[in-house]
Enzyme design. Structure first.
Site, PDB file in Angstrom:
ATOM      1  N   GLU A  37     -50.908 -91.605  25.191  1.00 55.90           N
ATOM      2  CA  GLU A  37     -50.125 -91.682  23.854  1.00 55.90           C
ATOM      3  C   GLU A  37     -51.006 -92.267  23.049  1.00 55.90           C
ATOM      4  OE1 GLU A  37     -46.105 -93.490  23.602  1.00 55.90           O
ATOM      5  OE2 GLU A  37     -46.223 -92.912  21.709  1.00 55.90           O
ATOM      6  N   ARG A 262     -49.700 -99.122  38.889  1.00 59.44           N
ATOM      7  CA  ARG A 262     -50.490 -99.776  37.822  1.00 59.44           C
ATOM      8  C   ARG A 262     -51.477-100.446  38.219  1.00 59.44           C
ATOM      9  NH1 ARG A 262     -48.907 -99.792  32.361  1.00 59.44           N
ATOM     10  NH2 ARG A 262     -47.626 -97.902  32.132  1.00 59.44           N
ATOM     11  N   LYS A 272     -49.797-102.430  26.081  1.00 57.59           N
ATOM     12  CA  LYS A 272     -50.525-101.873  24.452  1.00 57.59           C
ATOM     13  C   LYS A 272     -49.831-102.847  23.426  1.00 57.59           C
ATOM     14  CE  LYS A 272     -50.492 -97.218  25.333  1.00 57.59           C
ATOM     15  NZ  LYS A 272     -50.830 -96.062  25.005  1.00 57.59           N
TER      16      LYS A 272
HETATM   17  P1  ATP Z   1     -46.981 -97.194  27.107  1.00 64.95           P
HETATM   18  O1  ATP Z   1     -46.425 -98.330  27.746  1.00 64.95           O
HETATM   19  O2  ATP Z   1     -47.238 -97.539  25.742  1.00 64.95           O
HETATM   20  O3  ATP Z   1     -46.605 -95.995  27.250  1.00 64.95           O
HETATM   21  P2  ATP Z   1     -49.128 -97.003  28.801  1.00 64.95           P
HETATM   22  O4  ATP Z   1     -50.089 -97.841  29.173  1.00 64.95           O
HETATM   23  O5  ATP Z   1     -48.167 -96.270  29.774  1.00 64.95           O
HETATM   24  O6  ATP Z   1     -48.522 -97.259  27.688  1.00 64.95           O
HETATM   25  P3  ATP Z   1     -50.034 -94.149  28.046  1.00 64.95           P
HETATM   26  O7  ATP Z   1     -50.886 -93.898  26.769  1.00 64.95           O
HETATM   27  O8  ATP Z   1     -48.901 -93.551  28.224  1.00 64.95           O
HETATM   28  O9  ATP Z   1     -50.034 -95.842  28.056  1.00 64.95           O
HETATM   29  O10 ATP Z   1     -51.023 -94.156  29.395  1.00 64.95           O
HETATM   30  C1  ATP Z   1     -51.889 -93.044  29.613  1.00 64.95           C
HETATM   31  C2  ATP Z   1     -51.906 -92.667  30.840  1.00 64.95           C
HETATM   32  O11 ATP Z   1     -52.601 -94.012  31.687  1.00 64.95           O
HETATM   33  C3  ATP Z   1     -50.577 -92.708  31.914  1.00 64.95           C
HETATM   34  O12 ATP Z   1     -50.568 -91.703  32.751  1.00 64.95           O
HETATM   35  C4  ATP Z   1     -50.537 -94.096  32.502  1.00 64.95           C
HETATM   36  O13 ATP Z   1     -49.610 -93.922  33.544  1.00 64.95           O
HETATM   37  C5  ATP Z   1     -51.813 -94.635  32.755  1.00 64.95           C
HETATM   38  N1  ATP Z   1     -51.940 -96.077  32.685  1.00 64.95           N
HETATM   39  C6  ATP Z   1     -51.413 -96.659  31.888  1.00 64.95           C
HETATM   40  N2  ATP Z   1     -51.742 -98.132  31.995  1.00 64.95           N
HETATM   41  C7  ATP Z   1     -52.074 -98.147  33.147  1.00 64.95           C
HETATM   42  C8  ATP Z   1     -52.475 -99.045  34.272  1.00 64.95           C
HETATM   43  N3  ATP Z   1     -52.367-100.446  34.102  1.00 64.95           N
HETATM   44  N4  ATP Z   1     -53.095 -98.814  35.640  1.00 64.95           N
HETATM   45  C9  ATP Z   1     -53.194 -97.287  35.800  1.00 64.95           C
HETATM   46  N5  ATP Z   1     -52.939 -96.381  34.864  1.00 64.95           N
HETATM   47  C10 ATP Z   1     -52.165 -96.771  33.669  1.00 64.95           C
HETATM   48 MG    MG Z   2     -46.988 -94.209  28.920  1.00 63.13          MG
END
Ligand code: ATP
Ligand code: MG
Length: 561
Positions: A37, A262, A272
């Site tokens: 996002e 994660r 974020k």
């Molecule tokens: P938000 O909580 O704002 O949705 P997010 O960290 O999930 O934040 P995204 O931009 O939706 O952010 O993440 C993009 C991709 O990265 C998603 O597929 C998410 O699952 C993966 N991702 C985000 N944070 C992690 C993490 N700490 N470890 C592994 N994958 C992650």
């Molecule tokens: Mg997300």
């Protein structure tokens, strides 16, 4: 074990793909995507997801798309889109022309929604957000049905059309899926598909005044792109039944969602929202502050793409959340830089040394090895003269027995140079040491008869007259606690910030570094790995970030385990 000895291991994601390949479920196709996002900069957690998605596509000869899940116009920005693309490319991955946006599918999603309404599977609801929450029930209590749930198809179609045309104010109407208010899974209790939001979108402008919810857009976007394996993090496990339901109702291509844990790292926050707060509150110097766990921060700090990919590999994929030691990440960058970084000499806390028996005005060029791990890196010369700088803490006036560096009456070798002996300590009126007077032994330089004479210590140094002034930024972890979210009562995670995370020192470095290009990596002998800062460095006035020290705490931690 070093990374290049690690075989390409299998993991549960690959096992699932292998099963699909043998059953023929996706005609041997493997098509993944990375779906950020655009509401912030990418961090090391995203890097893991990028390495996994692009890595799997590479390994199976498949494809990986980049898709921006841009369903939240008020939080998103093109600045984020641009930074995300830059970071993925820097990590070494390429999506070719497959750059997609959920907003590209707004029209298709709208049509899909109309289909669900026609099939009696969705309805326009006029409960407020708060009422919807109230009606939803709890984990132990079933929800209640909305009074608008029984609306007829025609009325729903008409209202949904009016929603789109902007006839209603924000928050007044939603489109909801008609599933099951008694489902044990809260996500299935008539989830909202669209909300009204009169907001400008960074791509679709003012074309829409209602926007799809993430849960309504995400699975369908994967389906539209023909994704076979929708890899996501564990918190979406409970959403999978909903994604499955939407896709089954619509009768469209059905990707397999696979959830993994994660990545969390000690001494850092990864949300974020929190990273944005650090930036907005000026606690750090932007998203790319070298203390941030963002990819741009790690890049500025001196981490390399190879070290981050190696880290992602070693961490692997798991089904259970855990926290990885930041020391492992640092270990990975040390391994890479040990192989590739040029060795140089820089003195971080300079103390002047005068060689009283060295001819005034004489300069010798000492040959120095650029990288002992890489013969092809060759050698360079470093000027040596009568006045030099050494590290202040490489001298002790009254040393303990095991101190093998310089002390009154003791000898050390200057790297690539002579053996010197401390004869005299010069102090100012306050008793601070201002310089050392030493003598050198002319027979101990390389090529001379006593070149191999052994002394216990070898020190790095720079010639005072030739040295370049450099600002050096030394970092510690941004947070003082392993888990920054471990908050005492009455405090917040911000109280766990480490007040000593940045120290700026004025150093003296060898002249070859005067015009070093931003992003170049060096090992300052005995002091760590450094890179030229991309923001503050200028030709003739270099600024260095210390990436890591040379002390590998991971080796110790992994031995204890
Ligand atoms: P938000 O909580 O704002 O949705 P997010 O960290 O999930 O934040 P995204 O931009 O939706 O952010 O993440 C993009 C991709 O990265 C998603 O597929 C998410 O699952 C993966 N991702 C985000 N944070 C992690 C993490 N700490 N470890 C592994 N994958 C992650
Ligand atoms: Mg997300």
């Amino acid at each position: 074990m070093s990374s290049n000895e690690t075989p390409t291991q299998t993991n549960f994601v690959k096992q699932i793909i292998n099963e699909h390949n043998s059953s023929g479920r996706f005609d041997q196709r493997v098509h993944t995507r990375f779906p950020p996002e655009p509401n912030g900069y990418l961090h090391i957690g995203h890097a893991k997801s990028i390495c996994l998605n692009f890595g799997i596509a590479q390994e199976y000869g498949g494809l990986c798309n980049l898709r921006f899940d841009d369903t939240n116009p008020t939080k998103e920005d093109v600045e984020y889109v641009d930074s995300i693309k830059e970071d993925i490319r820097w990590l070494g991955f390429d999506w070719d022309e497959r750059e997609y946006y959920a907003s590209d599918y707004f029209e298709t999603l709208y049509e899909y929604a109309v289909k669900l309404i026609r099939d009696g599977k969705a309805y326009v609801c006029e409960l407020t957000g708060e009422q919807i929450r109230e009606y939803r029930g709890t984990l132990t209590e079933a929800g209640r049905e909305s009074p608008y749930r029984k609306r007829g198809v025609d009325e729903n179609l008409a209202l949904f059309d009016r929603m789109r045309r902007g006839e209603f104010p924000d928050g007044s109407h939603t489109l909801r899926a008609k599933i099951d208010m008694a489902s044990p899974n809260l996500n299935m209790r008539d989830p909202v598909m669209y909300r009204i939001l009169h907001a400008h979108h960074h791509r679709t402008g003012d074309a829409w005044c209602m926007y799809p919810m993430y849960d309504w857009a995400h699975g369908q976007s994967d389906s539209i792109e023909g994704i076979t394996h929708s890899i996501c993090t564990l918190e979406f496990e409970d959403h999978r039944p909903l994604y499955d339901w939407y896709i089954d109702q619509l009768g469209i291509h059905h990707p397999q969602q696979i959830e993994f844990a994660r990545l969390n790292i000690t001494y850092t926050v990864m949300s974020k929202r929190k990273l944005l707060q650090l930036v907005r509150d000026g606690i750090v110097d932007g998203w790319d502050d070298p203390r941030m766990p963002t990819i741009s921060g790690l890049r500025r700090r001196g981490f390399t793409p190879a070290s981050i990919r190696d880290f992602a590999d070693r961490v692997g994929v798991a089904k259970k959340n855990s926290t990885v030691e930041v020391a492992l990440l640092e270990h990975c960058v040390r391994e890479d830089l040990n192989a590739h970084a040029l060795r140089v000499m820089g003195v971080l806390d300079p103390l002047k040394v005068v060689l009283t028996n060295y001819p005034e005005g004489q300069v010798e060029e000492m040959e120095a090895v650029n990288n002992p791990e890489d013969e092809a890196a060759g050698t360079r010369t470093v000027p040596f003269s009568r006045e030099l700088y050494i590290e202040r803490d490489d001298f002790m006036e009254d040393p303990p027995r095991k101190f093998f560096r310089l002390a009154p009456g003791r000898e050390v070798r200057l790297r690539y140079g002579y053996i010197i002996k401390c004869e005299d300590v010069v102090k100012d009126d306050a008793g601070n040491i201002t310089e050392l007077h030493c003598t050198y032994d002319p027979l101990t330089r390389s090529g001379m008869p006593d070149a191999n004479r052994r002394v216990k210590g070898t020190l790095h140094w720079v010639s005072a007259q030739h040295a370049v002034d450099a600002e050096v930024r030394l970092y510690e972890q941004l947070f003082a606690l392993e888990n920054p979210d471990d908050v005492e009562e009455g405090k917040t995670w911000l109280d766990n910030i480490n007040p000593d995370s940045l120290a700026v020192v004025q150093a003296k470095v060898e002249p070859s570094l005067a015009d070093a290009a931003p992003g170049t990596h060096f090992q300052f002998e005995r002091k760590g790995y450094f890179t030229v800062d991309s923001k503050y460095s200028a030709p003739g006035a270099p600024v260095f970030n210390r990436t890591v020290t040379l002390r590998d705490t991971w080796a110790r931690i992994s031995k204890q385990k």
